[in-house]
Design an enzyme around this catalytic site. Structure first.
Site, mmCIF file in Angstrom:
data_model
loop_
_atom_site.group_PDB
_atom_site.id
_atom_site.type_symbol
_atom_site.label_atom_id
_atom_site.label_comp_id
_atom_site.label_asym_id
_atom_site.label_seq_id
_atom_site.Cartn_x
_atom_site.Cartn_y
_atom_site.Cartn_z
ATOM 1 N N GLY A 38 0.987 -1.177 -0.069
ATOM 2 C CA GLY A 38 0.016 0.025 -0.163
ATOM 3 C C GLY A 38 0.919 1.110 0.036
ATOM 4 O O GLY A 38 0.642 2.364 -0.891
ATOM 5 N N HIS A 39 1.818 1.453 0.912
ATOM 6 C CA HIS A 39 2.841 2.417 0.933
ATOM 7 C C HIS A 39 3.573 2.431 -0.314
ATOM 8 O O HIS A 39 3.722 3.649 -0.883
ATOM 9 C CB HIS A 39 3.860 2.347 2.212
ATOM 10 C CG HIS A 39 3.049 2.008 3.415
ATOM 11 N ND1 HIS A 39 3.187 1.038 4.086
ATOM 12 C CD2 HIS A 39 2.454 3.134 4.110
ATOM 13 C CE1 HIS A 39 2.658 1.246 5.411
ATOM 14 N NE2 HIS A 39 2.345 2.529 5.546
ATOM 15 N N LYS A 151 -7.367 3.735 2.767
ATOM 16 C CA LYS A 151 -7.834 2.805 3.733
ATOM 17 C C LYS A 151 -8.149 3.681 4.949
ATOM 18 O O LYS A 151 -9.265 3.257 5.689
ATOM 19 C CB LYS A 151 -6.502 1.870 4.096
ATOM 20 C CG LYS A 151 -7.099 0.893 5.254
ATOM 21 C CD LYS A 151 -6.358 -0.361 5.333
ATOM 22 C CE LYS A 151 -4.995 0.237 6.150
ATOM 23 N NZ LYS A 151 -5.407 0.351 7.730
ATOM 24 N N VAL A 178 -4.643 -0.770 -1.392
ATOM 25 C CA VAL A 178 -4.248 -1.877 -1.929
ATOM 26 C C VAL A 178 -4.449 -3.075 -1.164
ATOM 27 O O VAL A 178 -4.509 -2.970 0.133
ATOM 28 C CB VAL A 178 -2.573 -1.772 -2.055
ATOM 29 C CG1 VAL A 178 -2.141 -3.166 -2.782
ATOM 30 C CG2 VAL A 178 -2.262 -0.392 -2.864
ATOM 31 N N ARG A 189 -0.517 -3.448 10.523
ATOM 32 C CA ARG A 189 -0.929 -3.962 11.767
ATOM 33 C C ARG A 189 -1.246 -5.587 11.319
ATOM 34 O O ARG A 189 -1.682 -6.567 12.312
ATOM 35 C CB ARG A 189 -2.307 -3.523 12.551
ATOM 36 C CG ARG A 189 -1.936 -2.002 13.150
ATOM 37 C CD ARG A 189 -2.845 -1.597 13.797
ATOM 38 N NE ARG A 189 -2.536 -0.418 14.869
ATOM 39 C CZ ARG A 189 -2.605 0.722 14.483
ATOM 40 N NH1 ARG A 189 -2.904 1.289 13.356
ATOM 41 N NH2 ARG A 189 -2.170 1.831 15.472
#
Lengths: 296, 296
Positions: A38-39, A151, A178, A189
């Site tokens: 995602g990052h 998100k 993502v 997490r």
């Protein structure tokens, strides 16, 4: 790629860069590290759109409550740096808590109303901490664009509101969530999850997909839609719902109980926070008036 | 001199100026207008130190309480523009309330502790409004230096703290209070005073000068010094004391009651707010440990 830990170095590099390439756009990807795909998607977007991309890695104590996971929040600087370099980052700023808060901060950036519900309600003070640290990072980096994952849709709404209200000269770029192959939204997490919980965590995205269909049914109400979502999540025995709400987006206000959602004139968000043991996952989906997914 | 009213024009001019003269310093003098010699001294200082000087004129409703003088606050744009031009200002930004707050702002910049006493206590919410509007002006103008009068010493302390805490990249320049020939600190609100009140208002600076001497007396306590100040002010029959306090500066904490002020290790401030009818005047003096005036 440059990796630095002090504000003084950051200011120096940004000043130099701005002077040497005054026409180049600067992108900022603010993160708490333990980076995932995602990052990486945010970094690649910054790389594609900006001449110079800054990644910040800072687990911000201000945005964690006293009983939250600040101490055990996962950290892996070495892996993060490798991932940043692979994804086109030019400078990584990874300050210590002492560097960011040399003394007890007396100043808070507080955003009201859009923080009344969801994580704002479940995590008192969370968005005060987010607003404060993000405004610090904006002042230090002075980016043209800043990239945030959807998100954390409420976070995007809160930061956009802060930027508008305070006239901060940065364009907020919301980026699509993502997901893992089974639909679980990527999150630092997720590593906390037991194998059983990991398997069951798929109910969040399942419930959202079902909501996306259900909202198209004539006469669907907020109450009925929220009940359906809760029912789906309840099928996972380890799931403990923190919130499951249908709200107006980006105002994050509650549509009236009787309104027919299939005819709703504005954007809607379905937002979930679900605990699996001590691990709290969030996910959401934006729906437009006729129930299709809203792309950001 | 350019005079503009919209944010869009301001951003355009600042961007152009910065591009054309990247090495020039930009100075900002934020005011509420109805300019006097105090403001003029800030403008001249900016002119002397910066290549481009911006004056903002905005009576900020956020920093006025419901029973304060927002509506009757004096305004005179024409005279202000002439004064600005004479004092070397390059650009005047004078937005409407609608321009600065197109919708109800949900974001506040809140500074705690240094706002607990003095005007922070007398005017609840005042410094939230100041912090919010000053951070907006900083974001819009992106000055290298910003000039503030020390008549509002608490404001200077609050803004310096905000800038430090939020890493805003601006140097705060505190400037000495400018006074009428009899010692009355210049203020836009002085025009409200009746001739009698105007004559009596000199007690504020008299009390401060006496305090400057009295603090050197061995064994002088906070309580005793405050009593002396109140005694002097009470000689003016129209004077109604809002506060008269001796505090640590710039932390604005209360020295312990028994401490011998003549031996006090830090800076002290004597701060006054005194009402004459419905007009509230403030003034202050910084004292160093051995009672001499502290130049800023």
């Amino acid at each position: 790629m440059i990796a630095i830990t002090t504000i003084q170095e950051l200011l120096h590099h940004m000043r130099t860069r701005r002077r040497e390439y005054p026409d180049d756009r600067i992108g900022l990807v603010p993160t708490m590290g333990y980076l995932h795909e995602g990052h990486a998607s945010l970094m690649r977007r910054s790389k594609a759109e900006c001449g110079f991309s800054v990644l910040s890695i800072f687990v911000n104590p201000l945005q964690f409550g006293p009983n939250e996971d600040f101490d055990r929040y996962p950290r892996d600087a070495e892996r993060d740096l490798a991932l940043a370099e692979r994804n086109g980052i030019d400078l990584v700023f990874m300050p210590s808590v002492q560097e960011m808060y040399p003394s007890k901060p007396l100043t808070s950036v507080i955003i009201s109303q859009v923080t009344d519900r969801l994580c704002g309600a479940s995590r008192p003070g969370h968005f005060d901490g987010v607003g404060t640290v993000v405004s610090k990072l904006f002042h230090l980096t002075q980016p043209d664009r800043a990239y945030f994952g959807m998100k954390d849709a409420q976070q995007v709404a809160v930061i956009q509101r802060m930027v508008d209200d305070l006239n901060i000269q940065v364009e907020i770029v919301p980026c699509e969530t993502v997901r893992e192959s089974d639909g679980l939204a990527m999150s630092s997490r997720n590593v906390y999850l037991s194998p059983d919980a990991r398997a069951q965590a798929v109910v969040l995205s399942q419930a959202l997909t079902e909501a996306e269909q259900a909202v198209k049914e004539a006469g669907m109400t907020v109450k009925e839609l929220e009940a359906r979502i809760r029912e789906t999540i309840a099928k996972a025995p380890l799931a403990d719902i923190d919130y499951a709400e249908v709200l107006d987006y980006p105002d994050l206000t509650v549509p009236s109980a009787e309104v027919d959602l299939s005819q709703y004139p504005n954007k809607l968000i379905v937002a979930l926070a679900v605990k699996f043991g001590s691990t709290r996952l969030i996910d959401n989906r934006l729906l437009d008036s006729h129930g299709g997914e809203r792309h950001v």
